[in-house]
Design a protein around this motif. Structure first.
Motif, PDB file in Angstrom:
ATOM      1  N   ILE A 281       6.122 -50.745   8.235  1.00 19.36           N
ATOM      2  CA  ILE A 281       5.707 -51.882   7.510  1.00 19.36           C
ATOM      3  C   ILE A 281       4.178 -52.020   6.685  1.00 19.36           C
ATOM      4  O   ILE A 281       3.345 -52.086   7.664  1.00 19.36           O
ATOM      5  CB  ILE A 281       5.965 -53.132   8.564  1.00 19.36           C
ATOM      6  N   LEU A 282       4.465 -51.771   5.467  1.00 21.37           N
ATOM      7  CA  LEU A 282       2.977 -52.092   5.003  1.00 21.37           C
ATOM      8  C   LEU A 282       2.527 -53.332   4.680  1.00 21.37           C
ATOM      9  O   LEU A 282       3.446 -54.161   4.065  1.00 21.37           O
ATOM     10  CB  LEU A 282       3.223 -51.121   3.599  1.00 21.37           C
ATOM     11  N   CYS A 283       1.315 -53.698   5.184  1.00 18.91           N
ATOM     12  CA  CYS A 283       1.096 -55.042   5.060  1.00 18.91           C
ATOM     13  C   CYS A 283      -0.322 -55.134   4.199  1.00 18.91           C
ATOM     14  O   CYS A 283      -1.207 -54.450   4.243  1.00 18.91           O
ATOM     15  CB  CYS A 283       0.583 -55.620   6.556  1.00 18.91           C
ATOM     16  N   GLU A 284      -0.276 -56.508   3.527  1.00 18.96           N
ATOM     17  CA  GLU A 284      -1.432 -56.419   2.493  1.00 18.96           C
ATOM     18  C   GLU A 284      -2.597 -57.075   3.341  1.00 18.96           C
ATOM     19  O   GLU A 284      -3.853 -56.875   2.674  1.00 18.96           O
ATOM     20  CB  GLU A 284      -1.067 -57.708   1.567  1.00 18.96           C
ATOM     21  N   ASP A 285      -2.641 -57.705   4.539  1.00 23.08           N
ATOM     22  CA  ASP A 285      -3.659 -58.268   5.115  1.00 23.08           C
ATOM     23  C   ASP A 285      -3.570 -58.331   6.440  1.00 23.08           C
ATOM     24  O   ASP A 285      -2.231 -58.281   7.142  1.00 23.08           O
ATOM     25  CB  ASP A 285      -4.297 -59.753   4.337  1.00 23.08           C
ATOM     26  N   GLN A 286      -4.576 -58.996   7.338  1.00 22.83           N
ATOM     27  CA  GLN A 286      -4.355 -59.212   8.927  1.00 22.83           C
ATOM     28  C   GLN A 286      -3.410 -59.980   9.229  1.00 22.83           C
ATOM     29  O   GLN A 286      -2.839 -60.060  10.027  1.00 22.83           O
ATOM     30  CB  GLN A 286      -5.685 -59.435   9.309  1.00 22.83           C
ATOM     31  N   CYS A 287      -3.357 -61.096   8.283  1.00 26.18           N
ATOM     32  CA  CYS A 287      -2.374 -62.347   8.501  1.00 26.18           C
ATOM     33  C   CYS A 287      -0.812 -61.786   8.670  1.00 26.18           C
ATOM     34  O   CYS A 287      -0.353 -62.002   9.273  1.00 26.18           O
ATOM     35  CB  CYS A 287      -2.343 -63.421   7.614  1.00 26.18           C
ATOM     36  N   GLU A 288      -0.505 -60.688   7.680  1.00 25.52           N
ATOM     37  CA  GLU A 288       0.680 -60.316   7.484  1.00 25.52           C
ATOM     38  C   GLU A 288       0.925 -59.306   8.652  1.00 25.52           C
ATOM     39  O   GLU A 288       2.044 -59.270   9.269  1.00 25.52           O
ATOM     40  CB  GLU A 288       0.952 -59.452   6.185  1.00 25.52           C
TER      41      GLU A 288
ATOM     42  N   PHE B 298       1.216 -51.506   9.365  1.00 21.07           N
ATOM     43  CA  PHE B 298       0.138 -50.764   8.871  1.00 21.07           C
ATOM     44  C   PHE B 298      -0.626 -51.338   7.679  1.00 21.07           C
ATOM     45  O   PHE B 298       0.265 -51.567   6.666  1.00 21.07           O
ATOM     46  CB  PHE B 298       0.714 -49.254   8.668  1.00 21.07           C
ATOM     47  N   PRO B 299      -1.576 -51.431   7.642  1.00 20.20           N
ATOM     48  CA  PRO B 299      -2.221 -52.144   6.431  1.00 20.20           C
ATOM     49  C   PRO B 299      -2.606 -51.132   5.288  1.00 20.20           C
ATOM     50  O   PRO B 299      -2.940 -50.023   5.394  1.00 20.20           O
ATOM     51  CB  PRO B 299      -3.774 -52.551   7.070  1.00 20.20           C
ATOM     52  N   THR B 300      -2.205 -51.913   4.209  1.00 18.46           N
ATOM     53  CA  THR B 300      -2.197 -50.845   2.958  1.00 18.46           C
ATOM     54  C   THR B 300      -3.632 -50.415   2.653  1.00 18.46           C
ATOM     55  O   THR B 300      -3.982 -49.182   2.163  1.00 18.46           O
ATOM     56  CB  THR B 300      -1.537 -51.564   1.727  1.00 18.46           C
ATOM     57  N   SER B 301      -4.612 -51.161   2.839  1.00 21.95           N
ATOM     58  CA  SER B 301      -5.894 -50.882   2.698  1.00 21.95           C
ATOM     59  C   SER B 301      -6.513 -49.672   3.369  1.00 21.95           C
ATOM     60  O   SER B 301      -7.484 -48.914   3.196  1.00 21.95           O
ATOM     61  CB  SER B 301      -6.741 -52.047   2.911  1.00 21.95           C
ATOM     62  N   LEU B 302      -5.698 -49.364   4.494  1.00 26.50           N
ATOM     63  CA  LEU B 302      -6.028 -48.311   5.480  1.00 26.50           C
ATOM     64  C   LEU B 302      -5.955 -46.969   4.722  1.00 26.50           C
ATOM     65  O   LEU B 302      -6.563 -46.019   5.013  1.00 26.50           O
ATOM     66  CB  LEU B 302      -5.478 -48.338   6.946  1.00 26.50           C
TER      67      LEU B 302
END
Length: 126
Positions: free
Chosen positions: A46-53, A84-88
């Protein structure tokens, strides 16, 4: 759509196949019985946009399941997920090799949910 096992076999009364959709993509799940248990060979990311997600998905999926290293978990059905955060991706793919190494080490040292602020701080040498 579901497909049952035949009424005269060892799995009689059980469902063999289930087709389902998750936000567009189609999936088919096969009930292989107790001999074939879920493992990490098949997992979902699951790709997430931010820590809240990240927090929202993690908390929902780990409930009744178990945490694993590097942002992985097994849900209550023993299905493996990586939240997993997309920014990573950007952090690990570009820039100073020492920064990338520190970020990678922070991810590898994490047991459970990824904390993007902590990973960024490690990448920055903080």
């Amino acid at each position: 759509r579901t497909l049952p096992y035949s009424d005269d076999g060892p799995m009689a009364g059980s469902t063999m196949l289930v087709d389902f959709e998750i936000e567009g993509p189609q999936f088919t799940a096969l009930n292989g019985g107790p001999r074939f248990t879920p493992d990490e060979a098949v997992s979902f990311q699951i790709l997430c946009e931010d820590q809240c997600e990240i927090d929202r998905y993690w908390d929902a999926l780990v409930d009744g399941g178990e945490e694993q290293p590097c942002g992985w978990l097994r849900d209550r059905f023993h299905v493996s997920w990586q939240v997993f955060p997309t920014s990573l991706y950007d952090l690990l793919a570009e820039g100073d090799p020492a920064r990338i190494e520190r970020a990678t080490a922070a991810v590898m040292a994490t047991f459970g949910k990824l904390d993007m602020a902590a990973i960024e701080a490690a990448a920055n040498g903080e």
